[in-house]
Scaffold this active site. Structure first.
Site, PDB file in Angstrom:
ATOM      1  N   ASP A 106       0.848  -1.195   0.000  1.00  0.00           N
ATOM      2  CA  ASP A 106       0.000   0.000   0.000  1.00  0.00           C
ATOM      3  C   ASP A 106       0.883   1.244   0.000  1.00  0.00           C
ATOM      4  O   ASP A 106       1.222   1.734  -1.065  1.00  0.00           O
ATOM      5  CB  ASP A 106      -1.066  -0.017   1.103  1.00  0.00           C
ATOM      6  CG  ASP A 106      -0.537  -0.354   2.470  1.00  0.00           C
ATOM      7  OD1 ASP A 106       0.621  -0.036   2.776  1.00  0.00           O
ATOM      8  OD2 ASP A 106      -1.296  -0.920   3.264  1.00  0.00           O
ATOM      9  N   ASP A 162      -4.031  -9.784   7.992  1.00  0.00           N
ATOM     10  CA  ASP A 162      -4.649  -9.755   9.311  1.00  0.00           C
ATOM     11  C   ASP A 162      -5.021  -8.359   9.758  1.00  0.00           C
ATOM     12  O   ASP A 162      -4.624  -7.364   9.156  1.00  0.00           O
ATOM     13  CB  ASP A 162      -3.678 -10.340  10.342  1.00  0.00           C
ATOM     14  CG  ASP A 162      -2.550  -9.375  10.683  1.00  0.00           C
ATOM     15  OD1 ASP A 162      -2.360  -9.085  11.876  1.00  0.00           O
ATOM     16  OD2 ASP A 162      -1.842  -8.901   9.766  1.00  0.00           O
TER      17      ASP A 162
END
Length: 183
Positions: A106, A162
């Protein structure tokens, strides 16, 4: 077959079937590139382990495996920008072809610092394959050489990804409900 949606998932972004099909395509492409080259394929723990396992099982090329554990998130939802090496490579990569297997890119901060560090070890080549790429969030000047999926800017979990060490075992990539992490 419809996948069971976890109660904390807003919606499924990528099904297990979509993921497996793209991994197979990516593995075939990597086999052509690394034919007769014996790369060191590096799994970035913990998030990449599911993608890594499926990717290498779909590859037929000769390879060596190694693992790194790095952290820049802690229990949050955004990168701190500070890279901590928890477990370093055991393989000397000088003069070797290296393929880093990442779950998601990201901001790019973590991978940018990691790639710079590994390049100082003088590999013959250093490439990145990622399951997910979120270019909207990119801050650091880094792009993966191989991408399975480009996704929108959502907080995703499952298939190894997660939130606070939960949801890694989901067989799909799903969008985590905001109510879970905005408490």
């Amino acid at each position: 077959m419809k996948e069971q949606i976890h109660a904390d998932v807003e919606r499924i972004m990528l099904t297990d079937q979509e993921i497996q099909a793209r991994i197979k395509e990516t593995a075939e492409r990597l086999d052509v590139i690394y034919k007769d080259r014996n790369p060191v394929v590096v799994c970035i723990l913990k998030g990449s382990v599911v993608f890594f396992a499926d990717l290498i099982r779909n590859m037929t090329s000769r390879m060596e495996l190694d693992f790194m554990s790095i952290s820049s998130y802690g229990a949050g939802t955004t990168s701190s920008g500070e890279l901590r090496i928890i477990q370093d490579l055991r393989t000397d990569i000088q003069g070797r072809d290296v393929l880093i297997v990442e779950d998601i890119i990201d901001s790019g901060n973590t991978l940018y610092v990691l790639k710079k560090m590994l390049n100082e070890r003088n590999p013959a080549s250093l490439n990145i394959v990622t399951l997910l790429d979120k270019p909207e969030r990119r801050v650091a000047p880094i792009e993966p050489e191989y991408t399975c999926f480009v996704i929108e800017d959502e907080f995703v979990i499952g298939y190894g990804l997660d939130y606070a060490e939960r949801y890694r075992n989901l067989p799909y990539v799903g969008i985590l409900k905001r109510t879970v992490y905005e408490k």
